[in-house]
Scaffold this motif. Structure first.
Motif, PDB file in Angstrom:
ATOM      1  N   ASN A 263      21.695  65.258  60.604  1.00 47.07           N
ATOM      2  CA  ASN A 263      21.939  65.034  59.180  1.00 47.07           C
ATOM      3  C   ASN A 263      22.416  66.295  58.462  1.00 47.07           C
ATOM      4  O   ASN A 263      23.268  66.234  57.574  1.00 47.07           O
ATOM      5  N   SER A 264      21.859  67.449  58.834  1.00 44.39           N
ATOM      6  CA  SER A 264      22.281  68.692  58.197  1.00 44.39           C
ATOM      7  C   SER A 264      23.759  68.950  58.449  1.00 44.39           C
ATOM      8  O   SER A 264      24.494  69.382  57.551  1.00 44.39           O
ATOM      9  N   ALA A 265      24.198  68.684  59.666  1.00 43.70           N
ATOM     10  CA  ALA A 265      25.611  68.856  59.992  1.00 43.70           C
ATOM     11  C   ALA A 265      26.477  67.876  59.195  1.00 43.70           C
ATOM     12  O   ALA A 265      27.543  68.238  58.690  1.00 43.70           O
ATOM     13  N   GLY A 266      26.011  66.639  59.068  1.00 41.86           N
ATOM     14  CA  GLY A 266      26.773  65.649  58.310  1.00 41.86           C
ATOM     15  C   GLY A 266      26.879  65.994  56.842  1.00 41.86           C
ATOM     16  O   GLY A 266      27.956  65.858  56.218  1.00 41.86           O
ATOM     17  N   GLN A 267      25.780  66.452  56.241  1.00 43.86           N
ATOM     18  CA  GLN A 267      25.815  66.839  54.827  1.00 43.86           C
ATOM     19  C   GLN A 267      26.735  68.031  54.615  1.00 43.86           C
ATOM     20  O   GLN A 267      27.483  68.090  53.631  1.00 43.86           O
TER      21      GLN A 267
ATOM     22  N   ALA B  73      28.846  60.989  72.751  1.00 40.35           N
ATOM     23  CA  ALA B  73      29.996  60.128  72.500  1.00 40.35           C
ATOM     24  C   ALA B  73      30.158  59.818  71.022  1.00 40.35           C
ATOM     25  O   ALA B  73      31.264  59.525  70.559  1.00 40.35           O
ATOM     26  N   SER B  74      29.056  59.848  70.246  1.00 41.51           N
ATOM     27  CA  SER B  74      29.133  59.505  68.827  1.00 41.51           C
ATOM     28  C   SER B  74      27.983  60.150  68.079  1.00 41.51           C
ATOM     29  O   SER B  74      27.100  60.779  68.672  1.00 41.51           O
ATOM     30  N   LEU B  75      27.973  59.946  66.747  1.00 53.29           N
ATOM     31  CA  LEU B  75      26.924  60.484  65.900  1.00 53.29           C
ATOM     32  C   LEU B  75      25.742  59.532  65.750  1.00 53.29           C
ATOM     33  O   LEU B  75      24.724  59.897  65.144  1.00 53.29           O
ATOM     34  N   ALA B  76      25.853  58.348  66.271  1.00 53.85           N
ATOM     35  CA  ALA B  76      24.878  57.291  65.995  1.00 53.85           C
ATOM     36  C   ALA B  76      23.453  57.660  66.393  1.00 53.85           C
ATOM     37  O   ALA B  76      22.493  57.266  65.737  1.00 53.85           O
ATOM     38  N   ALA B  77      23.298  58.425  67.452  1.00 57.26           N
ATOM     39  CA  ALA B  77      21.957  58.711  67.960  1.00 57.26           C
ATOM     40  C   ALA B  77      21.223  59.766  67.141  1.00 57.26           C
ATOM     41  O   ALA B  77      19.997  59.867  67.222  1.00 57.26           O
ATOM     42  N   SER B  78      21.942  60.542  66.338  1.00 58.29           N
ATOM     43  CA  SER B  78      21.294  61.685  65.694  1.00 58.29           C
ATOM     44  C   SER B  78      21.507  61.780  64.186  1.00 58.29           C
ATOM     45  O   SER B  78      20.910  62.633  63.532  1.00 58.29           O
ATOM     46  N   MET B  79      22.330  60.921  63.602  1.00 59.39           N
ATOM     47  CA  MET B  79      22.656  61.035  62.183  1.00 59.39           C
ATOM     48  C   MET B  79      22.388  59.716  61.469  1.00 59.39           C
ATOM     49  O   MET B  79      22.559  58.627  62.045  1.00 59.39           O
ATOM     50  N   SER B  80      21.958  59.818  60.206  1.00 63.89           N
ATOM     51  CA  SER B  80      21.667  58.627  59.410  1.00 63.89           C
ATOM     52  C   SER B  80      22.938  57.805  59.187  1.00 63.89           C
ATOM     53  O   SER B  80      24.047  58.347  59.065  1.00 63.89           O
TER      54      SER B  80
END
Length: 551
Positions: free
Chosen positions: A380-384, A403-410
């Motif tokens: 989430n910190s990376a996404g923000q 492969a994607s952000l799904a496992a670690s990001m809201s």
């Protein structure tokens, strides 16, 4: 803020007195009126005003003066103050010179002597000229100014500190801003002294420490008492919540922070899933609301101060600060949180603070304008950070091994990133090297099954997980294998730690193996890495502090 100046120049004392009187009668509420009696004196005054960076709005100057004529004075005024309005005061016989000066000196207007009555022959013209000047005038910054190099680690550290405490300041890049060169020269310092802080009171400091900066700004850096009911170490969400509840419930409460309020959450550009804020708020805003609330209720705050040791003497907790100052407390709440893990990749350590940053580093976002930036990490910190940087950078690349952000990001962040055209996700990719002589210039990335490739980069932000900031306390309080503080039932139910608890009662839920020493927030084993969870634990810790003090 200083009033703008109107400068009147005439070598005839009677005329100068009359024009000064009339100017003060009409314009004194909004302007300072200065008057000088000769051309050479006017030139000296103009130079002094320029050196002091005074705002000059209008120069009203007589033409026929010995040594230096009025047109020469106005020409010099135009060189030093290009935006100031220039008016020539002349007798009827000198109108030809005045008309010629409109072109040669770019005169704004000329007025004939006498100007009686001024309500008709003086004020209307000057009002119009001053209104035009005011429309384009931008007052000089009157607060704290910081001169440095854009990609200097120490400059970055001071910018982050000032921003973290919501101290308004003007950043001047020595390599790009002409004003920075002139200001530095006026202090008698040179490029080797950068970064330089210029305080509003005129004090100048070269390469100041954060503590020096805090003390000069009037931030509280020392404890007011020798003994407290509870001392809270760390001003992240958990520590701020503990300070609010401790102070509101009548405990003498001290909150100590080694950097800036807010912890990792404080560096977040936008927190959108915190209860009660439907449009979100920045981490800095949340931290300072809580800080203001805690201090209003009576909590003391110390920062930037670092606790380097803690021991128990006769039941009291004795805290030792980095300057060997000691503070005693009946109970202590550890809310030291976590810090970003470093990445062992060539070039990162050398360029840290000079284009390579661990965490959001929002103060550097404007320096990335129209440049490519890279983010390593998929939480989430990376996404923000990506969403915030995308408003400045030409392209934002998110480098992830999966492969994607799904496992670690809201999900809400993934959706926002997908709708932002200048953010690109690079899956199955790893950072191999950071390159640049003095600042970051390029990153080397490798996609699975492919050869490494170099890509130009202005900045690199790394979010690869966190480690607890407990290395200084693990000799006293029990930590797990990763350094997280063990609390509550873990101390008595796990056979590995059962011998660590010595009291007859069971430890309270957030109590460490040291009675009266509590842990809350991300640095505690089993804690959930959410702002709301940290706030809840900080609030709960005060309940257990009360129970401990009542024993």
């Amino acid at each position: 803020m200083k009033k703008p100046i109107i400068l009147a120049v005439d070598d005839d004392p009677q005329v100068l007195a009359a024009i000064t009187r009339d100017l003060r009668q009409e314009f004194r509420p909004n302007y300072r009126i200065l008057s000088v009696g000769s051309g050479p004196e006017a030139l000296t005054t103009l130079a002094e005003l320029r050196t002091r960076a005074e705002p000059l709005a209008l120069v009203l100057c007589d033409q026929r003066m010995p040594e230096v004529e009025g047109v020469a004075v106005l020409t010099r005024a135009r060189e030093l103050f290009p935006d100031a309005k220039r008016v020539l005061l002349t007798a009827y016989a000198d109108t030809t010179a005045a008309i010629q000066a409109i072109n040669s000196a770019q005169l704004d207007y000329y007025l004939l002597k006498p100007w009686d009555p001024p309500e008709e022959l003086l004020y209307p013209t000057l009002r119009d000229l001053l209104a035009a000047w005011q429309a384009a005038y931008r007052p000089a910054f009157a607060g704290l100014r910081l001169i440095g190099f854009q990609w200097s680690p120490l400059s970055h550290e001071l910018k982050d500190f000032l921003s973290g405490y919501l101290v308004g300041y003007q950043w001047l890049d020595f390599e790009k801003d002409a004003e920075a060169t002139a200001l530095l020269a006026s202090t008698g310092l040179g490029p080797d002294d950068l970064p330089v802080v210029l305080y509003p009171d005129g004090h100048v400091a070269a390469r100041p420490s954060k503590l020096d900066l805090a003390q000069h700004l009037g931030l509280p850096t020392d404890a007011k008492q020798a003994l407290y009911d509870v001392v809270i170490i760390g001003a992240g969400p958990a520590g701020l919540a503990a300070a609010v509840y401790g102070a509101s419930e009548g405990l003498t409460t001290l909150l100590i922070e080694r950097q800036t309020p807010g912890g990792q959450a404080g560096s977040s550009s936008r927190i959108e899933n915190y209860l009660g804020f439907p449009t979100g708020l920045s981490g800095t805003e949340l931290a300072h609301r809580a800080w203001a609330q805690a201090t209003r209720l009576g909590a003391e705050f110390m920062g930037p101060r670092e606790v380097v040791d803690l021991c128990v003497q006769d039941g009291y907790k004795v805290l030792t600060l980095s300057d060997n100052q000691e503070i005693k407390a009946k109970a202590v709440v550890l809310t030291t949180g976590v810090s970003y893990r470093t990445l062992d990749v060539p070039g990162l350590a050398r360029l840290s603070g000079a284009g390579v940053y661990y965490g959001a580093a929002r103060t550097e976002a404007r320096g990335c304008a129209d440049q490519p930036v890279y983010i390593v990490g998929g939480g989430n910190s990376a996404g923000q950070a990506a969403m915030y940087l995308a408003t400045y950078a030409a392209r934002v690349f998110i480098v992830i091994r999966g492969a994607s952000l799904a496992a670690s990001m809201s999900a809400y962040l993934i959706e926002q990133i997908g709708q932002t055209p200048n953010i690109e996700i690079l899956p199955h990719t790893q950072l191999r090297e950071a390159r640049g002589e003095h600042t970051l210039e390029a990153v080397v990335l490798q996609r699975d099954g492919e050869e490494p490739q170099e890509h130009p980069a202005r900045a690199l932000f790394i979010f690869i997980g966190a480690k607890p900031s407990t290395e200084w306390i693990c000799h006293l309080a029990l930590c797990d294998a990763k350094g997280y503080l063990l609390t509550g039932r873990d101390l008595v139910t796990d056979p590995r730690y059962g011998a660590s608890w010595k009291k007859a009662r069971e430890p309270y839920l957030l109590e460490t193996c040291v009675p009266g020493l509590f842990a809350a927030g991300d640095g505690r084993a089993g804690a959930m890495a959410r702002v709301a969870s940290a706030v809840g634990e900080g609030s709960m810790a005060i309940k257990f502090v009360h129970q401990y003090l009542d024993e």
